[in-house]
Scaffold this motif. Structure first.
Motif, PDB file in Angstrom:
ATOM      1  N   GLN A  16       0.810  -1.211   0.000  1.00 37.69           N
ATOM      2  CA  GLN A  16       0.000   0.000   0.000  1.00 37.69           C
ATOM      3  C   GLN A  16       0.849   1.271   0.000  1.00 37.69           C
ATOM      4  O   GLN A  16       2.066   1.233   0.213  1.00 37.69           O
ATOM      5  CB  GLN A  16      -0.944   0.016   1.216  1.00 37.69           C
ATOM      6  CG  GLN A  16      -1.982  -1.081   1.214  1.00 37.69           C
ATOM      7  CD  GLN A  16      -1.583  -2.276   2.060  1.00 37.69           C
ATOM      8  OE1 GLN A  16      -0.396  -2.527   2.271  1.00 37.69           O
ATOM      9  NE2 GLN A  16      -2.567  -3.010   2.568  1.00 37.69           N
ATOM     10  N   GLU A  17       0.170   2.400  -0.225  1.00 40.02           N
ATOM     11  CA  GLU A  17       0.828   3.706  -0.180  1.00 40.02           C
ATOM     12  C   GLU A  17       1.446   3.938   1.202  1.00 40.02           C
ATOM     13  O   GLU A  17       0.868   3.572   2.220  1.00 40.02           O
ATOM     14  CB  GLU A  17      -0.173   4.827  -0.485  1.00 40.02           C
ATOM     15  CG  GLU A  17      -0.718   4.810  -1.895  1.00 40.02           C
ATOM     16  CD  GLU A  17      -1.798   5.866  -2.105  1.00 40.02           C
ATOM     17  OE1 GLU A  17      -2.115   6.590  -1.133  1.00 40.02           O
ATOM     18  OE2 GLU A  17      -2.314   5.954  -3.224  1.00 40.02           O
ATOM     19  N   ILE A  18       2.619   4.563   1.214  1.00 40.26           N
ATOM     20  CA  ILE A  18       3.353   4.829   2.441  1.00 40.26           C
ATOM     21  C   ILE A  18       3.094   6.272   2.895  1.00 40.26           C
ATOM     22  O   ILE A  18       3.064   7.197   2.077  1.00 40.26           O
ATOM     23  CB  ILE A  18       4.863   4.611   2.211  1.00 40.26           C
ATOM     24  CG1 ILE A  18       5.119   3.143   1.840  1.00 40.26           C
ATOM     25  CG2 ILE A  18       5.673   4.991   3.444  1.00 40.26           C
ATOM     26  CD1 ILE A  18       6.538   2.865   1.385  1.00 40.26           C
ATOM     27  N   PRO A  36       7.445   0.598   4.435  1.00 39.78           N
ATOM     28  CA  PRO A  36       6.179   0.054   3.916  1.00 39.78           C
ATOM     29  C   PRO A  36       5.204  -0.337   5.023  1.00 39.78           C
ATOM     30  O   PRO A  36       4.034  -0.616   4.747  1.00 39.78           O
ATOM     31  CB  PRO A  36       6.628  -1.177   3.113  1.00 39.78           C
ATOM     32  CG  PRO A  36       7.960  -1.533   3.664  1.00 39.78           C
ATOM     33  CD  PRO A  36       8.595  -0.246   4.092  1.00 39.78           C
ATOM     34  N   ASN A  88       0.953   1.092  -3.785  1.00 41.54           N
ATOM     35  CA  ASN A  88       2.072   2.021  -3.898  1.00 41.54           C
ATOM     36  C   ASN A  88       2.544   2.072  -5.351  1.00 41.54           C
ATOM     37  O   ASN A  88       3.003   1.064  -5.901  1.00 41.54           O
ATOM     38  CB  ASN A  88       3.206   1.561  -2.984  1.00 41.54           C
ATOM     39  CG  ASN A  88       4.369   2.533  -2.934  1.00 41.54           C
ATOM     40  OD1 ASN A  88       4.426   3.494  -3.686  1.00 41.54           O
ATOM     41  ND2 ASN A  88       5.312   2.260  -2.041  1.00 41.54           N
ATOM     42  N   SER A  89       2.450   3.246  -5.976  1.00 39.48           N
ATOM     43  CA  SER A  89       2.817   3.382  -7.386  1.00 39.48           C
ATOM     44  C   SER A  89       4.299   3.119  -7.630  1.00 39.48           C
ATOM     45  O   SER A  89       4.709   2.856  -8.769  1.00 39.48           O
ATOM     46  CB  SER A  89       2.449   4.782  -7.900  1.00 39.48           C
ATOM     47  OG  SER A  89       3.120   5.782  -7.140  1.00 39.48           O
ATOM     48  N   GLU A  90       5.116   3.183  -6.567  1.00 42.84           N
ATOM     49  CA  GLU A  90       6.529   2.839  -6.693  1.00 42.84           C
ATOM     50  C   GLU A  90       6.696   1.406  -7.200  1.00 42.84           C
ATOM     51  O   GLU A  90       7.630   1.102  -7.941  1.00 42.84           O
ATOM     52  CB  GLU A  90       7.209   2.986  -5.326  1.00 42.84           C
ATOM     53  CG  GLU A  90       8.652   2.508  -5.259  1.00 42.84           C
ATOM     54  CD  GLU A  90       9.175   2.386  -3.835  1.00 42.84           C
ATOM     55  OE1 GLU A  90      10.236   1.767  -3.649  1.00 42.84           O
ATOM     56  OE2 GLU A  90       8.515   2.898  -2.901  1.00 42.84           O
TER      57      GLU A  90
END
Length: 333
Positions: free
Chosen positions: A87-89, A101, A111-113
């Protein structure tokens, strides 16, 4: 006077004597019950688990790049893939440039990373195609400071004596704040979020971060609701037998790792493993799975690589993790 025996009673006595059938107790309370009440997924028995730290697993650090590695992992003999949080951090009070994370900003996000939800689904689909299963690292005890729930549901968080939010006590986890599981609505939200990742995304279970910090009755209910969807595998990052009765298939064998590490470093002899095996064989339920490992993301980050930790004893330690009773785990190799 001749006594006539009841033929039914005679038959029962003969069956018991001939076949060793158990006696029937009038008081059912005396009948033994298995401590572990959950059914382990058939695919989890005799499984090999592999932890993927997506950020470091490939040069690209993406789901797409990780998908290309799945045939290699299948050939290696891996059965279950554990993905660290996807998920987004959070950004507020973030540790380092990239952040941890385990500081979740949005439980439903990706998470787009690492890529997109679709590329994650592709990864899971390919794993399933190869006969492997995927579990997601789940952080239920705390969230990032800028998780939207802080604004929408501040009552879902614990507060200190001053009325302020706080990080988990006695830790340096300054990038997260602690959730309050006395709140029924929080329990419903967290349960539904976990069900989403199983129903909609295709996850086959969860590795639950610091599971012992979250109330056991929450985990018991979550397991029941997840199993209503389909059989799942649950791994607890904790070492307590009570977690196994109704919630978790497997738990960490920290004490096994620590004993073996002391042996490798010359701080103890082989008898250091006696304590683990004594407890495992005598005090832990037989159906409780124990996770055996020579490294994981925590050990690698804070204590060094497995080569640094075990030195010349590394290969022997790895072999022991596979031949001992439990689930062997490979980290990011």
């Amino acid at each position: 006077m001749t006594r006539v025996l009841n033929p039914t009673v005679v038959c029962l006595v003969l069956l018991v004597s001939m076949f060793g059938l158990p006696a029937v107790y009038a008081n059912e309370v005396l009948m033994p019950e298995p401590y572990v009440q959950i059914e382990h997924p058939e695919w989890s028995r005799n499984a090999v688990l592999y932890q993927i730290n997506t950020r470091q697993f490939t040069a690209e650090g993406t789901f797409k790049a990780a998908t290309a590695e799945l045939p290699r992992l299948k050939k290696l003999g891996v059965d279950i893939l554990w993905l660290m949080p996807v998920q987004e951090i959070g950004e507020k009070n973030r540790k380092g440039k990239l952040g941890s994370p385990y500081s979740i900003r949005d439980y439903y996000s990706v998470n787009s990373e690492f890529g997109s939800l679709e590329s994650l689904k592709t990864f899971i689909g390919k794993a399933h195609e190869l006969g492997m299963y995927v579990i997601l690292d789940w952080v239920a005890n705390h969230t990032a400071w800028d998780n939207p729930m802080v604004e929408s549901h501040p009552e879902w968080y614990k507060r200190d004596w001053k009325g302020n939010f706080h990080s988990p006590l006695w830790t340096d986890w300054a990038d997260v704040i602690t959730l309050d599981y006395t709140q029924p609505d929080l329990r419903r939200y967290m349960t539904d979020a976990m069900k989403y990742w199983v129903e909609e995304v295709g996850m086959d279970g969860f590795r639950c971060d610091v599971a012992g910090l979250v109330p056991l009755d929450f985990w018991n209910n979550v397991r029941a609701e997840l199993d209503d969807i389909r059989p799942v595998f649950m791994l607890a990052e904790w070492e307590t037998r009570d977690l196994h009765a109704h919630a978790f298939d497997a738990s960490y064998a920290w004490s096994w790792h620590d004993a073996l590490h002391d042996i490798a470093k010359g701080k103890a002899d082989i008898s250091a493993l006696n304590g683990f095996h004594f407890n495992d064989e005598n005090a832990w339920p037989r159906e409780a799975m124990r996770l055996l490992f020579t490294s994981n993301h925590d050990k690698n980050a804070w204590d060094g690589t497995q080569t640094e930790a075990f030195g010349d004893a590394l290969e022997s330690a790895i072999v022991l993790s596979f031949v001992s009773r439990g689930i062997p785990m490979i980290y990011n190799g």
